[in-house]
Design a protein around this motif. Structure first.
Motif, PDB file in Angstrom:
ATOM      1  N   THR A   7       0.855  -1.176   0.000  1.00 38.93           N
ATOM      2  CA  THR A   7       0.000   0.000   0.000  1.00 38.93           C
ATOM      3  C   THR A   7       0.891   1.227   0.000  1.00 38.93           C
ATOM      4  O   THR A   7       2.029   1.185   0.459  1.00 38.93           O
ATOM      5  CB  THR A   7      -0.920   0.039   1.238  1.00 38.93           C
ATOM      6  N   SER A  32     -10.125   4.082   3.449  1.00 39.58           N
ATOM      7  CA  SER A  32     -10.983   2.950   3.103  1.00 39.58           C
ATOM      8  C   SER A  32     -10.118   1.744   2.759  1.00 39.58           C
ATOM      9  O   SER A  32      -8.890   1.835   2.715  1.00 39.58           O
ATOM     10  CB  SER A  32     -11.868   3.318   1.915  1.00 39.58           C
ATOM     11  N   SER A  34      -9.679   0.507  -0.058  1.00 39.99           N
ATOM     12  CA  SER A  34      -8.891   0.753  -1.273  1.00 39.99           C
ATOM     13  C   SER A  34      -7.595   1.489  -0.956  1.00 39.99           C
ATOM     14  O   SER A  34      -6.628   1.396  -1.700  1.00 39.99           O
ATOM     15  CB  SER A  34      -9.708   1.526  -2.309  1.00 39.99           C
ATOM     16  N   ASP A  35      -7.568   2.210   0.166  1.00 42.99           N
ATOM     17  CA  ASP A  35      -6.337   2.904   0.590  1.00 42.99           C
ATOM     18  C   ASP A  35      -5.394   1.992   1.367  1.00 42.99           C
ATOM     19  O   ASP A  35      -4.191   2.242   1.416  1.00 42.99           O
ATOM     20  CB  ASP A  35      -6.680   4.089   1.509  1.00 42.99           C
ATOM     21  N   ASN A  37      -5.366  -1.583   1.314  1.00 39.36           N
ATOM     22  CA  ASN A  37      -5.338  -2.953   0.816  1.00 39.36           C
ATOM     23  C   ASN A  37      -6.250  -3.869   1.640  1.00 39.36           C
ATOM     24  O   ASN A  37      -5.911  -4.997   1.952  1.00 39.36           O
ATOM     25  CB  ASN A  37      -3.903  -3.503   0.775  1.00 39.36           C
ATOM     26  N   GLY A  38      -7.413  -3.339   2.019  1.00 40.95           N
ATOM     27  CA  GLY A  38      -8.420  -4.121   2.722  1.00 40.95           C
ATOM     28  C   GLY A  38      -8.158  -4.324   4.205  1.00 40.95           C
ATOM     29  O   GLY A  38      -8.898  -5.045   4.859  1.00 40.95           O
ATOM     30  N   THR A  41     -10.417   0.478   7.891  1.00 45.80           N
ATOM     31  CA  THR A  41     -11.171   1.663   7.493  1.00 45.80           C
ATOM     32  C   THR A  41     -11.115   2.611   8.687  1.00 45.80           C
ATOM     33  O   THR A  41     -11.241   2.170   9.832  1.00 45.80           O
ATOM     34  CB  THR A  41     -12.632   1.305   7.181  1.00 45.80           C
ATOM     35  N   GLU A 120     -18.366   0.272   2.317  1.00 44.64           N
ATOM     36  CA  GLU A 120     -19.255   0.042   1.176  1.00 44.64           C
ATOM     37  C   GLU A 120     -20.717   0.020   1.634  1.00 44.64           C
ATOM     38  O   GLU A 120     -21.603   0.473   0.912  1.00 44.64           O
ATOM     39  CB  GLU A 120     -18.873  -1.251   0.472  1.00 44.64           C
TER      40      GLU A 120
END
Length: 150
Positions: A7, A32, A34-35, A37-38, A41, A120
């Motif tokens: 990341t 999130s 996407s920032d 790598n899962g 959050t 999400e």
């Protein structure tokens, strides 16, 4: 082919992030999946007195609330605690909990959620029409993300 697990570093300024109203819960997603790598959050909430989430359970995520301003009341496993600025609470997955902003001031909190993905759900809930929520739709959306209300 192996999945890339790297990341990039990221700076999020105070005024940045995805601002949303989730059925009255005013939040800004700062980081999130996407920032990260899962992995995590991070959400900042800023709510007036009376705003809260009723008793519910997360199947997939642990949450950590760090209270920055104001007061929030948390009920966990039948016990209610008042948290003030500087206090932190860890809420493991599968443990029923609720929270509510109390007192006379807005409360601001940073919530760290592990692993990511729940953001999400927040996006889907924020897209519901204004006005009293269609609880059938709310429960369906939350259920898709492993959130059950008790």
């Amino acid at each position: 082919m192996e999945k890339d697990t790297t990341t990039a570093s990221k700076i999020i300024k105070a005024s940045e992030g995805l601002n949303q109203n989730i059925l009255g819960d005013i939040q800004t997603v700062k980081l999130s999946g996407s920032d990260t790598n899962g992995k995590i959050t991070i959400v900042e909430n800023h709510n007036p007195p009376g705003v809260g989430i009723p008793m519910h359970v997360h199947a997939n995520e642990d949450e950590i609330f760090r209270i920055l301003e104001g007061e929030m009341e948390f009920t966990v496993e039948g016990s209610t605690s008042l948290l003030r600025a500087g206090d932190t609470i860890f809420l493991p997955r599968q443990v029923p909990h609720s929270f509510k902003v109390v007192g006379e001031k807005h409360a601001r909190a940073i919530i760290t959620i592990v692993p990511s993905g729940i953001e999400e759900m927040f996006v889907a809930l924020s897209q519901l029409p204004a006005g009293p929520p269609d609880m059938g739709k709310v429960l369906e959306i939350c259920g898709r993300f492993g959130i059950t209300f008790l």
